[in-house]
Design a protein around this motif. Sequence first.
Motif, PDB file in Angstrom:
ATOM      1  N   THR B 156       0.843  -1.202   0.000  1.00  0.00           N
ATOM      2  CA  THR B 156       0.000   0.000   0.000  1.00  0.00           C
ATOM      3  C   THR B 156       0.880   1.255   0.000  1.00  0.00           C
ATOM      4  O   THR B 156       0.667   2.180  -0.794  1.00  0.00           O
ATOM      5  N   TYR B 282      -8.544   5.656   1.461  1.00  0.00           N
ATOM      6  CA  TYR B 282      -8.212   4.227   1.378  1.00  0.00           C
ATOM      7  C   TYR B 282      -8.611   3.476   2.640  1.00  0.00           C
ATOM      8  O   TYR B 282      -8.413   2.267   2.730  1.00  0.00           O
ATOM      9  N   LEU B 307      -5.856  -1.436  -2.569  1.00  0.00           N
ATOM     10  CA  LEU B 307      -4.607  -2.051  -3.005  1.00  0.00           C
ATOM     11  C   LEU B 307      -4.789  -2.993  -4.190  1.00  0.00           C
ATOM     12  O   LEU B 307      -4.065  -2.883  -5.184  1.00  0.00           O
TER      13      LEU B 307
END
Lengths: 371, 371
Positions: B156, B282, B307
């Motif tokens: 990530t 995210y 991701l």
Amino acid sequence: MSEMRSRRILTTLQEDGRLVVELAEENLPAPTGHDIVVRVEAAPINPSDLALLFGPADLENAEYFDGHIIAPMPEGARRAMAARVGQAMPVGNEGAGTVVAAGEAADAQALLGKTIACVAGGMFAQYRTVDARSVIVLPDDATAEQGASAFVNPLTALGFVETMKRDGHNAIVHTAAASNLGQMLLRITKDDGIPLVNIVRSPAQVAMLKDMGAEHVVDSSSEGFAQDLKAALKATGATLAFDAIGGGPLVGRILHAMEQVASDGQDYNRYGSNSRKQAYIYGALDTGPTILNRNFGFSWSVGGWLLFPFLQSVDAHVVERMRDRVRSELTTTFASHYKARISLEDALTRDAVLTYNARRTGQKYLLLPHG
Amino acid sequence: MSEMRSRRILTTLQEDGRLVVELAEENLPAPTGHDIVVRVEAAPINPSDLALLFGPADLENAEYFDGHIIAPMPEGARRAMAARVGQAMPVGNEGAGTVVAAGEAADAQALLGKTIACVAGGMFAQYRTVDARSVIVLPDDATAEQGASAFVNPLTALGFVETMKRDGHNAIVHTAAASNLGQMLLRITKDDGIPLVNIVRSPAQVAMLKDMGAEHVVDSSSEGFAQDLKAALKATGATLAFDAIGGGPLVGRILHAMEQVASDGQDYNRYGSNSRKQAYIYGALDTGPTILNRNFGFSWSVGGWLLFPFLQSVDAHVVERMRDRVRSELTTTFASHYKARISLEDALTRDAVLTYNARRTGQKYLLLPHG
């Protein structure tokens, strides 16, 4: 031609926090080179004009007198607009009229006597000097009133379709769909066979768009809105929305409904579906905050959309194709409707201001600077 | 190897709206082909695992007994998770351990006895069958604990940098920057010379990141946050943000500060600057709505970032380069820190659940399934 006198509307945010909107005289020099002088005969008052003309000024508690408005501006807005303090700014994105003087360049001279439309800014004026190379020459049988809104709404509606193609979507959701812009988008998408979901805010607007031949019209004021929207998204496969409203939960509700359609019958995925859901906010009919509940997975994007950056981002031949279409379909696909016609003087009176500044869908005013 | 018995954690949303989380036994068949059986020795409890394990279930008012949790699930969440009702779902994105059995394929056989890390899902288990071709073989001197978080956070953090390059930005803003992920991103960007603005939520976190050598750390709990953020954005030129929090006004405040920096000293433009401002959400440390005041013009975009879709969107050689870097910097750049180590049984007790589910930055738990 020698110097010419013209009246125009100026807006100034003063140091003391008051907004002054006024009719002012100016002298236009004789045009040179590619410049032409347009006798402005019609100019629409668009939401984007209102943002500059008044912004969030308190027009209920303003003074109105003799071609002047003096209105308090809220403290927070003053900070955001610090860069305009003290500048007397002309207003009016677009308009149309007759070319009454021209510089010596051939392209300018060729326009003498023609009716043209342009998006030069400062069109809330009797006369305006603009560059001959930036105008649209209207068809011979078109009036200035018919051409007054030839730029912003038509190119925006066509821009939505071009954006759809560029981003790989196949259908469009549009909010405030009963607007002039919405009606243009409806006619374009019908002609081009592109599925369109029209979101409106009253049963009367549903009826109007249905009468125009719209297939999918959903009313956000109705109790069944969520279900109706989901059904329309399922029928069209739309994963792209253009929103004129901005504030409130509507954009998030659209993305949520898209996500429901995408995940129907799929295995549970805690990250949501892989369906790429995009919403563009191109207006601010509601200036309050956008509320996103994020109940639509992680495959989403919300962003701003503006006409001029969009036009700069695409190939010149695409823009030329868009302008050609506007010219040839000016009185059909791109016909505009106005609630009222108004002179420069009357546009600065309390009753008029409070009416057109309410920005109610289908209540657009047309300025007639020589009316 | 013949069949093997293993214990694992399962989560089931029942028809009656109750969430059941439990330790259950399963029989693992002998592996064939490319499959290998991993003795899972360490697996981190990441926020993304908690979303599946518990979601918004009411863990304060749950029953805890004998390796079971039974918790009420709020009505709205039940509708959103209808697709998982009745399914007993294994949990645990990633982990590491020793390969104890392998199918007949050469790549599987070659891993026997090795310590590997993988992101196969279902890692909150004593043993797990995975595909030999999807794992990272850890360096000889690395332990399973060191490799347990080798996938999600490292890839990530590297993915943020790759996204920055792809989208044409030159610096990064990161929220919840004191997290394990944030520390990795700090080390990566220091090594690579990429300006990073770290946003944290306490003075202690400021001190920690400064001690690690961070140049720009701003504390969103401080009174001077808006000014500090603007100064850091000006110094770095960052127009890209990654946000782990999701809910609340923070993303909008970052975009507003970026817009202030972009329009400083520019002429007033009612549409805002042309600076392309991008924020990716995210995570969802705050599951409340995202509030965007839109005081940042029209040149902006906010979207989800995940991701796995990201890894699928880039070239295979980019992913291979990212994995190579993780392997070679596993115990330096990509070192993780845990607040506590815990067994499968203890992970389902009330005190442990209420602690690790609070998702406080720097308080991550590491599961030791044989502990």
